[in-house]
Design a protein around this motif. Structure first.
Motif, short mmCIF file in Angstrom:
data_model
loop_
_atom_site.label_atom_id
_atom_site.label_comp_id
_atom_site.label_asym_id
_atom_site.label_seq_id
_atom_site.Cartn_x
_atom_site.Cartn_y
_atom_site.Cartn_z
N GLY A 118 23.73 -7.78 -8.43
CA GLY A 118 24.60 -6.61 -8.61
C GLY A 118 23.87 -5.28 -8.53
N LEU A 119 22.68 -5.26 -7.89
CA LEU A 119 21.86 -4.04 -7.89
C LEU A 119 21.75 -3.39 -6.52
N ARG A 120 22.56 -3.85 -5.56
CA ARG A 120 22.36 -3.41 -4.18
C ARG A 120 22.52 -1.90 -4.00
N SER A 121 23.44 -1.29 -4.73
CA SER A 121 23.70 0.14 -4.49
C SER A 121 22.50 1.01 -4.88
N ARG A 122 21.58 0.47 -5.70
CA ARG A 122 20.41 1.25 -6.13
C ARG A 122 19.15 0.85 -5.37
N PHE A 123 19.28 -0.08 -4.40
CA PHE A 123 18.10 -0.71 -3.79
C PHE A 123 17.84 -0.24 -2.37
N VAL A 124 16.57 0.05 -2.09
CA VAL A 124 16.11 0.28 -0.72
C VAL A 124 14.84 -0.56 -0.55
N GLY A 125 14.88 -1.55 0.34
CA GLY A 125 13.75 -2.46 0.49
C GLY A 125 12.55 -1.78 1.14
N GLY A 126 11.37 -2.29 0.81
CA GLY A 126 10.15 -1.77 1.42
C GLY A 126 9.15 -2.89 1.68
N HIS A 127 8.24 -2.64 2.62
CA HIS A 127 7.17 -3.61 2.88
C HIS A 127 5.95 -2.87 3.44
N PRO A 128 4.95 -2.63 2.56
CA PRO A 128 3.71 -2.05 3.08
C PRO A 128 2.96 -3.12 3.87
N MET A 129 2.63 -2.79 5.13
CA MET A 129 1.97 -3.79 5.97
C MET A 129 0.46 -3.66 5.82
N ALA A 130 -0.01 -3.91 4.60
CA ALA A 130 -1.44 -3.83 4.32
C ALA A 130 -1.76 -4.90 3.30
N GLY A 131 -2.97 -5.38 3.31
CA GLY A 131 -3.34 -6.39 2.32
C GLY A 131 -4.74 -6.89 2.58
N THR A 132 -5.17 -7.76 1.70
CA THR A 132 -6.46 -8.44 1.89
C THR A 132 -6.21 -9.89 1.53
N ALA A 133 -7.23 -10.73 1.61
CA ALA A 133 -7.06 -12.13 1.25
C ALA A 133 -7.23 -12.33 -0.26
N ALA A 166 -1.60 2.86 6.89
CA ALA A 166 -0.91 1.59 7.21
C ALA A 166 0.59 1.83 7.39
N PRO A 167 1.24 1.04 8.25
CA PRO A 167 2.70 1.14 8.33
C PRO A 167 3.34 0.62 7.03
N TRP A 168 4.41 1.27 6.61
CA TRP A 168 5.16 0.85 5.41
C TRP A 168 6.62 0.84 5.85
N VAL A 169 7.20 -0.33 5.96
CA VAL A 169 8.58 -0.43 6.42
C VAL A 169 9.52 -0.05 5.28
N ILE A 170 10.50 0.79 5.58
CA ILE A 170 11.55 1.10 4.60
C ILE A 170 12.89 0.77 5.24
N SER A 171 13.69 0.00 4.52
CA SER A 171 14.94 -0.52 5.09
C SER A 171 15.98 0.56 5.29
N VAL A 172 16.68 0.44 6.42
CA VAL A 172 17.81 1.36 6.68
C VAL A 172 19.08 0.51 6.89
N ASP A 173 19.26 -0.46 5.99
CA ASP A 173 20.44 -1.31 6.09
C ASP A 173 21.70 -0.50 5.82
N ASP A 174 22.83 -1.06 6.31
CA ASP A 174 24.11 -0.39 6.11
C ASP A 174 24.28 -0.03 4.63
N GLY A 175 24.67 1.18 4.37
CA GLY A 175 25.03 1.57 3.00
C GLY A 175 23.88 1.99 2.12
N SER A 235 -7.83 -6.79 -10.03
CA SER A 235 -9.17 -6.37 -9.60
C SER A 235 -9.27 -6.22 -8.08
N ALA A 236 -8.35 -6.83 -7.33
CA ALA A 236 -8.39 -6.72 -5.86
C ALA A 236 -7.78 -5.41 -5.36
N GLY A 237 -7.07 -4.70 -6.25
CA GLY A 237 -6.33 -3.50 -5.83
C GLY A 237 -7.23 -2.33 -5.46
#
Ligand code: NAD
Length: 312
Positions: free
Chosen positions: A105-120, A135-144, A125-127
């Motif tokens: 029930g939280l969709r109206s407050r949500f915008v998805g994201g995905h930073p395309m960065a990382g390590t193994a 780095a590219p960071w995807v931010i969702s532009v879904d309907d609504g 402590s890895a941060g």
């Protein structure tokens, strides 16, 4: 800002946000992670209801930085303790997260994201505050998606030093299957195949190291990202297997792998010269702003500074 899960990605977001001057705090399940974060001077706690109550009081942007299997529990707590907060995530799959957020029930407050960065590596402590720089960071532009939440997530990603790629969740997942999950499966298969060849590890150099690098990632994380995106991964995997089978057949029949190698080289060369342009003219909140951003992202557009906004 409030980060839930202070591992590699969440811990890096918290560090980067604080370095950019944002007030920020976080939750981590393990006492050890919280102790390490506090020892480094960050504001962290193991009590999820308390952290979420604080997020609600301060109208914080909540960043979900836990693996997919942990999301339902987190979302239940958010729906209970901080239902009005703006919400984003860093998860490697977007469609399944959108479904879980909708179910909570939280969709109206949500915008998805995905930073395309990382390590193994994993855990606090890895941060690294610079993990997302460039780095590219995807931010969702879904309907609504809500324009105000969208701008808050955009601002966070830019403050972390990322360049933002706007994309629809389904298109993100199809692309992520091809450029992220498939390389993980290939790396695992390559590592295990070479492991059976005597002398292989003794001779292994650059090609093997580069081709298997991501096989060093924690197996649970690889499983979580591949299994959660199975619908998109399966057709991509089929296509790859078809190409390898065809190359094997050509090698048997004609002693040649020319077709695969030439097509592969041409595709890689296209990638090297893929055009990137900066998105500057799209006004967030104008009619069709989400579709325009999705089209611009598809064409190689990235956002490097906050876009103009039209308040309705
Ligand atoms: P990590 O193992 O370093 O951190 C995971 C965090 O989630 C830890 O704080 C852990 O305590 C917490 N957690 C795990 N299970 C939990 C549970 N059941 N309840 C509460 N907390 C729980 O992993 P990470 O690499 O930071 O991955 C976190 C998210 O980031 C994942 O969704 C992953 O898809 C995404 N991501 C990872 C990478 C990468 O390269 N590792 C890149 C981009 C996005």
């Amino acid at each position: 800002m409030c980060v839930l899960g202070l591992g590699l990605i969440g811990g890096s977001v918290l560090r980067a946000a604080v370095a950019a001057g944002r007030p920020a705090f976080g939750y981590n399940r393990s006492i050890r992670g919280v102790a390490e974060a506090r020892a480094d001077g960050f504001d962290a706690d193991t009590e999820l209801p308390d952290v979420l109550a604080r997020a609600a009081d301060s109208d914080a942007l909540i960043v979900l930085a836990v693996p997919v299997p942990a999301l339902p529990l987190m979302l239940d707590h958010i729906a209970r303790y901080a239902p009005g907060c703006a919400l984003t995530d860093v998860t490697s799959v977007k469609g399944e997260v959108l479904d879980l957020v909708t179910a909570a029930g939280l969709r109206s407050r949500f915008v998805g994201g995905h930073p395309m960065a990382g390590t193994a590596h994993s855990g606090w402590s890895a941060g690294d505050a610079r993990l997302f720089a460039g780095a590219p960071w995807v931010i969702s532009v879904d309907d609504g998606v809500d324009q105000r939440v969208w701008i808050r997530v955009l601002t966070l990603a830019l403050q972390c030093g990322a360049v933002v790629v706007p994309a629809r969740s389904d298109e993100h997942d199809a692309a992520a299957a091809a450029i992220s999950q498939l390389p993980h499966l290939l790396a695992e298969a390559l590592a295990v195949t070479a492991a059976d060849v005597p002398l292989a590890f003794a001779l292994a150099a650059g090609s093997f190291r580069d081709g298997t690098r991501v096989a060093g990632t924690a197996p649970d994380l690889v499983r979580a990202m591949c299994e959660a995106n199975a619908e998109q991964l399966l057709p991509t995997l089929d296509e790859l297997l078809d190409r390898l089978t065809a190359a094997r057949g050509a090698l048997v029949r004609h002693g040649s792998v020319a077709d695969l190698v030439e097509e592969g080289h041409a595709a890689r060369t296209r990638y090297d010269s893929f055009p990137r342009h900066e998105i500057v003219t799209i006004v967030v909140g104008e009619e069709d702003w989400r579709d325009e951003l999705a089209a611009a992202g598809r064409a190689g557009g990235v956002i490097r500074s906050v876009l103009p906004v039209r308040d309705r």
